[in-house]
Design an enzyme around this catalytic site. Structure first.
Site, PDB file in Angstrom:
ATOM      1  N   TYR A 167      27.732 -41.555 -23.206  1.00  0.00           N
ATOM      2  CA  TYR A 167      27.727 -42.813 -23.961  1.00  0.00           C
ATOM      3  C   TYR A 167      28.630 -42.606 -25.168  1.00  0.00           C
ATOM      4  N   GLN A 221      30.202 -44.079 -28.106  1.00  0.00           N
ATOM      5  CA  GLN A 221      30.238 -45.195 -29.053  1.00  0.00           C
ATOM      6  C   GLN A 221      30.796 -44.734 -30.404  1.00  0.00           C
ATOM      7  N   GLY A 254      27.308 -36.763 -26.643  1.00  0.00           N
ATOM      8  CA  GLY A 254      26.805 -35.554 -25.990  1.00  0.00           C
ATOM      9  C   GLY A 254      27.363 -35.448 -24.576  1.00  0.00           C
ATOM     10  N   GLN A 258      -4.369 -25.134 -47.095  1.00  0.00           N
ATOM     11  CA  GLN A 258      -3.729 -25.081 -45.769  1.00  0.00           C
ATOM     12  C   GLN A 258      -4.157 -26.312 -44.949  1.00  0.00           C
ATOM     13  N   THR A 301      19.169 -39.008 -37.492  1.00  0.00           N
ATOM     14  CA  THR A 301      20.513 -39.576 -37.620  1.00  0.00           C
ATOM     15  C   THR A 301      20.974 -40.255 -36.334  1.00  0.00           C
ATOM     16  N   GLU A 321      21.095 -42.206 -32.777  1.00  0.00           N
ATOM     17  CA  GLU A 321      20.490 -43.489 -32.394  1.00  0.00           C
ATOM     18  C   GLU A 321      20.203 -44.360 -33.606  1.00  0.00           C
TER      19      GLU A 321
HETATM   20  C1  TC6 Z   1      19.541 -38.849 -27.364  1.00  0.00           C
HETATM   21  C2  TC6 Z   1      20.525 -38.419 -28.387  1.00  0.00           C
HETATM   22  C3  TC6 Z   1      21.884 -38.990 -28.170  1.00  0.00           C
HETATM   23  C4  TC6 Z   1      22.313 -39.844 -29.252  1.00  0.00           C
HETATM   24  C5  TC6 Z   1      23.063 -40.935 -29.009  1.00  0.00           C
HETATM   25  C6  TC6 Z   1      23.568 -41.811 -30.082  1.00  0.00           C
HETATM   26  O1  TC6 Z   1      23.399 -41.578 -31.247  1.00  0.00           O
HETATM   27  S1  TC6 Z   1      24.432 -43.185 -29.540  1.00  0.00           S
HETATM   28  C7  TC6 Z   1      25.003 -44.027 -30.984  1.00  0.00           C
HETATM   29  C8  TC6 Z   1      23.883 -44.723 -31.700  1.00  0.00           C
HETATM   30  N1  TC6 Z   1      24.436 -45.521 -32.755  1.00  0.00           N
HETATM   31  C9  TC6 Z   1      23.675 -46.285 -33.526  1.00  0.00           C
HETATM   32  O2  TC6 Z   1      22.469 -46.305 -33.385  1.00  0.00           O
HETATM   33  C10 TC6 Z   1      24.404 -47.155 -34.497  1.00  0.00           C
HETATM   34  C11 TC6 Z   1      23.485 -47.856 -35.458  1.00  0.00           C
HETATM   35  N2  TC6 Z   1      24.020 -49.125 -35.863  1.00  0.00           N
HETATM   36  C12 TC6 Z   1      23.621 -50.318 -35.276  1.00  0.00           C
HETATM   37  O3  TC6 Z   1      22.772 -50.317 -34.373  1.00  0.00           O
HETATM   38  C13 TC6 Z   1      24.241 -51.598 -35.790  1.00  0.00           C
HETATM   39  O4  TC6 Z   1      25.508 -51.364 -36.281  1.00  0.00           O
HETATM   40  C14 TC6 Z   1      23.383 -52.252 -36.895  1.00  0.00           C
HETATM   41  C15 TC6 Z   1      22.080 -52.684 -36.264  1.00  0.00           C
HETATM   42  C16 TC6 Z   1      23.121 -51.298 -38.030  1.00  0.00           C
HETATM   43  C17 TC6 Z   1      24.122 -53.462 -37.467  1.00  0.00           C
HETATM   44  O5  TC6 Z   1      24.440 -54.379 -36.452  1.00  0.00           O
HETATM   45  P1  TC6 Z   1      25.530 -55.519 -36.675  1.00  0.00           P
HETATM   46  O6  TC6 Z   1      26.776 -54.921 -37.171  1.00  0.00           O
HETATM   47  O7  TC6 Z   1      25.639 -56.303 -35.417  1.00  0.00           O
HETATM   48  O8  TC6 Z   1      25.054 -56.377 -37.872  1.00  0.00           O
HETATM   49  P2  TC6 Z   1      23.735 -57.140 -38.310  1.00  0.00           P
HETATM   50  O9  TC6 Z   1      22.868 -56.200 -39.069  1.00  0.00           O
HETATM   51  O10 TC6 Z   1      24.254 -58.322 -39.022  1.00  0.00           O
HETATM   52  O11 TC6 Z   1      22.980 -57.607 -37.005  1.00  0.00           O
HETATM   53  C18 TC6 Z   1      23.280 -58.808 -36.332  1.00  0.00           C
HETATM   54  C19 TC6 Z   1      22.054 -59.294 -35.617  1.00  0.00           C
HETATM   55  O12 TC6 Z   1      21.767 -58.399 -34.537  1.00  0.00           O
HETATM   56  C20 TC6 Z   1      20.417 -57.991 -34.599  1.00  0.00           C
HETATM   57  N3  TC6 Z   1      20.352 -56.651 -34.028  1.00  0.00           N
HETATM   58  C21 TC6 Z   1      20.940 -55.528 -34.490  1.00  0.00           C
HETATM   59  N4  TC6 Z   1      20.678 -54.520 -33.654  1.00  0.00           N
HETATM   60  C22 TC6 Z   1      19.936 -55.035 -32.637  1.00  0.00           C
HETATM   61  C23 TC6 Z   1      19.373 -54.474 -31.497  1.00  0.00           C
HETATM   62  N5  TC6 Z   1      19.508 -53.173 -31.217  1.00  0.00           N
HETATM   63  N6  TC6 Z   1      18.665 -55.271 -30.678  1.00  0.00           N
HETATM   64  C24 TC6 Z   1      18.489 -56.574 -30.958  1.00  0.00           C
HETATM   65  N7  TC6 Z   1      19.016 -57.154 -32.045  1.00  0.00           N
HETATM   66  C25 TC6 Z   1      19.724 -56.387 -32.874  1.00  0.00           C
HETATM   67  C26 TC6 Z   1      20.077 -58.038 -36.078  1.00  0.00           C
HETATM   68  O13 TC6 Z   1      18.691 -58.099 -36.267  1.00  0.00           O
HETATM   69  C27 TC6 Z   1      20.799 -59.302 -36.481  1.00  0.00           C
HETATM   70  O14 TC6 Z   1      20.002 -60.398 -36.066  1.00  0.00           O
HETATM   71  P3  TC6 Z   1      20.006 -61.746 -36.908  1.00  0.00           P
HETATM   72  O15 TC6 Z   1      19.457 -61.359 -38.249  1.00  0.00           O
HETATM   73  O16 TC6 Z   1      21.404 -62.200 -36.980  1.00  0.00           O
HETATM   74  O17 TC6 Z   1      19.116 -62.635 -36.120  1.00  0.00           O
HETATM   75  C1  FAD Z   2      23.202 -34.486 -32.630  1.00  0.00           C
HETATM   76  C2  FAD Z   2      23.875 -35.815 -32.558  1.00  0.00           C
HETATM   77  C3  FAD Z   2      24.095 -36.384 -31.300  1.00  0.00           C
HETATM   78  C4  FAD Z   2      24.774 -37.600 -31.203  1.00  0.00           C
HETATM   79  N1  FAD Z   2      25.046 -38.124 -29.980  1.00  0.00           N
HETATM   80  C5  FAD Z   2      25.783 -39.257 -29.877  1.00  0.00           C
HETATM   81  C6  FAD Z   2      26.155 -39.770 -28.590  1.00  0.00           C
HETATM   82  O1  FAD Z   2      25.795 -39.235 -27.551  1.00  0.00           O
HETATM   83  N2  FAD Z   2      26.930 -40.885 -28.536  1.00  0.00           N
HETATM   84  C7  FAD Z   2      27.349 -41.518 -29.664  1.00  0.00           C
HETATM   85  O2  FAD Z   2      28.050 -42.519 -29.542  1.00  0.00           O
HETATM   86  N3  FAD Z   2      26.994 -41.074 -30.889  1.00  0.00           N
HETATM   87  C8  FAD Z   2      26.229 -39.963 -31.017  1.00  0.00           C
HETATM   88  N4  FAD Z   2      25.860 -39.485 -32.254  1.00  0.00           N
HETATM   89  C9  FAD Z   2      26.326 -40.189 -33.445  1.00  0.00           C
HETATM   90  C10 FAD Z   2      25.206 -40.894 -34.192  1.00  0.00           C
HETATM   91  O3  FAD Z   2      24.752 -42.010 -33.493  1.00  0.00           O
HETATM   92  C11 FAD Z   2      25.704 -41.263 -35.589  1.00  0.00           C
HETATM   93  O4  FAD Z   2      25.924 -40.065 -36.284  1.00  0.00           O
HETATM   94  C12 FAD Z   2      24.676 -42.122 -36.298  1.00  0.00           C
HETATM   95  O5  FAD Z   2      24.635 -43.414 -35.748  1.00  0.00           O
HETATM   96  C13 FAD Z   2      24.923 -42.209 -37.828  1.00  0.00           C
HETATM   97  O6  FAD Z   2      26.179 -42.660 -38.085  1.00  0.00           O
HETATM   98  P1  FAD Z   2      27.187 -41.884 -39.078  1.00  0.00           P
HETATM   99  O7  FAD Z   2      27.269 -40.495 -38.617  1.00  0.00           O
HETATM  100  O8  FAD Z   2      28.392 -42.728 -39.094  1.00  0.00           O
HETATM  101  O9  FAD Z   2      26.496 -41.895 -40.472  1.00  0.00           O
HETATM  102  P2  FAD Z   2      26.954 -42.723 -41.766  1.00  0.00           P
HETATM  103  O10 FAD Z   2      26.725 -44.169 -41.510  1.00  0.00           O
HETATM  104  O11 FAD Z   2      28.305 -42.346 -42.198  1.00  0.00           O
HETATM  105  O12 FAD Z   2      25.863 -42.232 -42.793  1.00  0.00           O
HETATM  106  C14 FAD Z   2      26.130 -41.473 -43.976  1.00  0.00           C
HETATM  107  C15 FAD Z   2      25.132 -41.896 -45.062  1.00  0.00           C
HETATM  108  O13 FAD Z   2      25.376 -43.239 -45.441  1.00  0.00           O
HETATM  109  C16 FAD Z   2      24.186 -43.996 -45.436  1.00  0.00           C
HETATM  110  N5  FAD Z   2      24.505 -45.379 -45.055  1.00  0.00           N
HETATM  111  C17 FAD Z   2      25.360 -45.810 -44.094  1.00  0.00           C
HETATM  112  N6  FAD Z   2      25.387 -47.144 -44.036  1.00  0.00           N
HETATM  113  C18 FAD Z   2      24.519 -47.592 -44.973  1.00  0.00           C
HETATM  114  C19 FAD Z   2      24.083 -48.878 -45.396  1.00  0.00           C
HETATM  115  N7  FAD Z   2      24.530 -49.999 -44.817  1.00  0.00           N
HETATM  116  N8  FAD Z   2      23.184 -48.968 -46.383  1.00  0.00           N
HETATM  117  C20 FAD Z   2      22.702 -47.841 -46.962  1.00  0.00           C
HETATM  118  N9  FAD Z   2      23.065 -46.591 -46.600  1.00  0.00           N
HETATM  119  C21 FAD Z   2      23.957 -46.471 -45.622  1.00  0.00           C
HETATM  120  C22 FAD Z   2      23.282 -43.308 -44.403  1.00  0.00           C
HETATM  121  O14 FAD Z   2      21.916 -43.536 -44.703  1.00  0.00           O
HETATM  122  C23 FAD Z   2      23.671 -41.844 -44.596  1.00  0.00           C
HETATM  123  O15 FAD Z   2      22.879 -41.305 -45.618  1.00  0.00           O
HETATM  124  C24 FAD Z   2      25.185 -38.279 -32.383  1.00  0.00           C
HETATM  125  C25 FAD Z   2      24.914 -37.708 -33.641  1.00  0.00           C
HETATM  126  C26 FAD Z   2      24.263 -36.493 -33.724  1.00  0.00           C
HETATM  127  C27 FAD Z   2      24.009 -35.903 -35.077  1.00  0.00           C
END
Ligand code: TC6
Ligand code: FAD
Length: 670
Positions: free
Chosen positions: A141, A143, A183, A336, A428, A430
């Site tokens: 995935y 992203q 990953g 503890q 961090t 997801e």
């Molecule tokens: C297993 C380990 C492997 C790891 C893998 C990874 O890390 S992969 C990478 C993982 N990466 C991350 O996790 C990245 C994290 N960042 C994000 O998910 C998005 O950029 C965001 C949610 C922070 C902002 O979103 P945005 O820029 O679109 O802006 P906005 O805030 O204006 O929202 C607009 C509207 O959408 C709604 N809405 C939002 N999300 C959802 C949802 N999931 N569902 C449904 N609804 C949702 C929100 O409530 C709002 O609704 P409203 O009020 O208009 O009715």
């Molecule tokens: C072990 C690991 C595995 C991962 N696997 C994947 C994967 O498989 N696929 C994939 O696509 N991604 C993956 N990721 C990426 C992961 O999803 C991102 O690291 C995560 O979404 C956080 O984004 P960032 O690193 O840009 O943090 P940043 O957004 O740069 O965060 C830095 C700091 O800024 C703060 N911040 C950011 N925005 C705001 C705001 N609006 N308001 C207040 N504070 C804010 C945060 O709280 C944080 O303290 C992985 C990350 C890790 C560590």
């Protein structure tokens, strides 16, 4: 002397087990969810523990390359066993879980497959999932980018439609647009769902998902135009270093139009952009799914740490011996208990809320299939909020469990450093926990304004509809025993969450604009979101206790743990409860008194309560947390496995130690 000379087969924790006041088997069922779940988990855990390929006791001593190869070996062997034994999906998932080594398969099953299922058309699913289910292709995935992770709308990778060839041109226009973190991307994946800005007819339509082949299926080399590699070592030995998180740059790579995931939006042969009549947030559906699974992961990780710290605490003795008598088990120290038992209670609380969240997710998915999108915002808020609160609490708790085990907790052989390093990034990935809590806060602010306009909220915000009462009620608690009343506990949590949310809403309304107010108040909003999420956890624990729970004394133990979970939060966040007028200082101190009594009641059951997690010694991977409590033999034995102990005189003696010693000796003789 060999370790075996000291260690027997004795159960050093037998005395602890004898004091349990409940049926441990019954508790195993309550924890796992059903008798069937216990049985399958046991079978898969034993399958892994008895297979030498899945050994992990020397994992932290491997170099990165060795560790990576070991991960490939384990994954291939797991797949072989899955096919040979005709394992069901449930069994195969558990097998992967008990192997306990992050690897490309996690991304393949947990993100690549669900992304195609959620965002692909039926035709696309048929084509790609058929290959993915047989491991003919390996997916990830992709992203996050070097420059943006949290801000998904800020991603820079482009997918420009070329109508002359019916293809998309996938491109990384800048350094910061390099894909970074996925990953399995670094060295393993043959395919990925890549998120990129869709550009057609000269217009940017924002982020969409595309299936891309990355590597040759013949020799695994990257396809033309794709630069790909691993992003480098990560925190901790072993731990997440088994995963090849990757970097990828795309140089005008062409893919057929039908590799855009087209369930939510399509691009026609002519290049017209067409959006289906579904909310565009469904693009984020895979993240909602995974966040839900992370809550279950958090309860598991926390329960492992607690299991280690409780068992070790019952074995470890310090001070208190009088006239040659035995010293005190460290678990008997009140300090503890007050540090550890809230984690024990939290492990159970997170487990139950995770089970509920799984139900919620299934319910929402069924509604979405029949085009009912009404519960999507609630599903987003619950998954985001619970993922944040449970992973943050778990990371903190694992670190504290390490301290609770004193010096030995710092050894890799305790299992705790690796457990911490593997689970820390869950705060961090997801979605950064603070970013996600701000999403919850946004949902709460919307709900407050709907309540103000007379709309009755539903689901986990239904309590906000009781605004008249909750804004002015005073807690009925008058004695220590009153804190045993679930209704009294629930009321103060509801009042605190609502008052914090309303305070934020009122303060935002005083700002020049909604946006400025939200930004200015974001620290308070995060706290309000945490209060709301803690209310959900407390409520779901209380609701669990209303179910039919079988087994002698099981419900009574869970009632105590529920009390500990709720009251420790009142103690920890007393400032919130006092400043919002939900409890008085006296009621706060009564809660603390009650907490002390509950700790004393849990103490004789502590070891049995962690036995109910039903973890094998293999899965726990800890010399301190062994079922038989034979801690010192295990520590001693583990020490000798270290590569430094392969020779009596260390490498480097001739080059660096000997000349130094000789020179100093010579000098001293002058
Ligand atoms: C297993 C380990 C492997 C790891 C893998 C990874 O890390 S992969 C990478 C993982 N990466 C991350 O996790 C990245 C994290 N960042 C994000 O998910 C998005 O950029 C965001 C949610 C922070 C902002 O979103 P945005 O820029 O679109 O802006 P906005 O805030 O204006 O929202 C607009 C509207 O959408 C709604 N809405 C939002 N999300 C959802 C949802 N999931 N569902 C449904 N609804 C949702 C929100 O409530 C709002 O609704 P409203 O009020 O208009 O009715
Ligand atoms: C072990 C690991 C595995 C991962 N696997 C994947 C994967 O498989 N696929 C994939 O696509 N991604 C993956 N990721 C990426 C992961 O999803 C991102 O690291 C995560 O979404 C956080 O984004 P960032 O690193 O840009 O943090 P940043 O957004 O740069 O965060 C830095 C700091 O800024 C703060 N911040 C950011 N925005 C705001 C705001 N609006 N308001 C207040 N504070 C804010 C945060 O709280 C944080 O303290 C992985 C990350 C890790 C560590």
């Amino acid at each position: 002397m060999a370790a075996a000379d000291w260690g027997g087969k004795a159960d050093h924790l037998a005395g602890e087990r004898a004091t349990a006041q409940f049926d441990v088997d019954g508790m195993k069922v309550a924890w796992a969810g059903s008798r069937h779940a216990v049985e399958v988990a046991d079978r898969m855990a034993c399958l892994v523990a008895s297979d030498p390929v899945f050994r992990k006791d020397t994992r932290t001593m491997l170099s990165r390359k060795e560790l990576f190869k070991d991960t490939l070996k384990k994954a291939a062997h797991a797949w072989k066993r899955t096919v040979e034994l005709h394992l069901t999906e449930e069994e195969a998932n558990l097998l992967r879980l008990y192997i306990d080594q992050p690897g490309y398969v996690d991304l393949h099953w947990v993100m690549f497959v669900p992304a195609i299922k959620g965002q692909g058309t039926e035709e696309q699913q048929k084509k790609w999932l058929t290959m993915a289910y047989k491991f003919q292709i390996i997916g990830t995935y992709a992203q996050t980018e070097l420059g943006h992770g949290s801000n998904v709308q800020g991603l820079e990778t482009t997918a420009t439609f070329d109508p002359s060839t019916d293809e998309f041109i996938m491109h990384s226009p800048t350094l910061t647009s390099s894909k970074w973190w996925p990953g399995g991307l670094g060295k393993t994946s043959t395919h990925a769902v890549v998120y990129a800005r869709l550009i057609t007819e000269g217009k940017d339509y924002g982020i969409h998902g595309f299936i891309m082949q990355l590597r040759s299926l013949d020799d695994h080399s990257p396809l033309p135009g794709i630069t790909i590699g691993d992003i480098g070592g990560k925190f901790g030995s072993g731990a997440y270093n088994s995963m090849d998180n990757g970097v990828m740059r795309l140089d005008h790579v062409r893919i057929p139009r039908d590799q855009m995931l087209m369930r939510l939006a399509q691009v026609t042969r002519e290049g017209k952009y067409v959006h289906s009549d579904v909310p565009k947030q469904l693009l984020y559906g895979t993240m909602v799914y995974v966040r839900q699974t992370i809550v279950a992961d958090a309860s598991r990780a926390l329960s492992r740490a607690v299991c280690i710290a409780v068992r070790y605490g019952a074995i470890r003795k310090q001070f208190g011996s009088k006239a040659g008598g035995p010293e005190t088990q460290v678990l008997n120290y009140k300090t503890q208990q007050s540090r550890l038992f809230p984690f024990l209670a939290s492990a159970y609380a997170f487990r139950f809320v995770g089970q509920w969240l799984k139900w919620l997710y299934t319910d929402v998915t069924q509604k979405l299939e029949s085009k009912d999108f009404s519960t999507l915002p609630e599903a987003h808020a619950c998954t985001a909020g619970l993922k944040s609160v449970t992973t943050s609490a778990t990371a903190d708790a694992i670190e504290e469990c390490q301290k609770l085990c004193g010096g030995h907790g710092y050894l890799n052989s305790s299992g705790l450093p690796e457990l911490f390093a593997v689970n820390l990034p869950a705060c961090t990935y997801e979605g950064d926990n603070v970013v996600l809590l701000l999403q919850v806060a946004r949902f709460l602010m919307k709900t407050v304004s709907q309540v103000a306009s007379g709309k009755q909220p539903v689901g986990t915000t239904a309590y906000m509809g009781n605004i008249q009462h909750l804004m002015q009620c005073k807690s009925v608690v008058n004695t220590v025993e009153d804190w045993l009343n679930p209704a009294a506990i629930k009321e103060v949590f509801e009042a605190r969450a609502l008052r914090m949310a309303v305070n934020c809403a009122q303060n935002i309304s005083k700002a020049p604009s909604q946006e400025e107010g939200f930004s200015e108040l974001s620290p308070d909003l995060v706290e309000a979101a945490v209060a709301h999420v803690q209310l959900i956890i407390v409520t779901k624990f209380i609701e669990k206790l209303q179910e039919d729970i079988l087994g002698h004394g099981v419900k009574e133990q869970l009632q105590k743990l529920c009390g500990i979970y709720a009251l420790h939060l009142i103690h920890k966040h007393l400032g919130d409860f006092l400043s919002t007028g939900c409890v008085t200082a006296r009621q706060g101190s009564l809660a603390n008194e009650r907490l002390g009594k509950l700790y004393a009641q849990v103490r004789p059951n502590a070891v049995a309560l962690v036995d109910a997690f039903d973890y094998t010694d293999h899965y726990l991977g800890s010399a301190l947390g062994r079922y038989d409590g034979d801690v010192y033999s295990a520590l001693y034995k583990e020490a000798w496995k270290d590569p430094l102990n392969e020779t009596v005189v260390p490498d480097g003696y001739q080059e660096h130690l000997r000349p130094l010693l000789k020179q100093q000796l010579k000098l001293s003789r002058l």
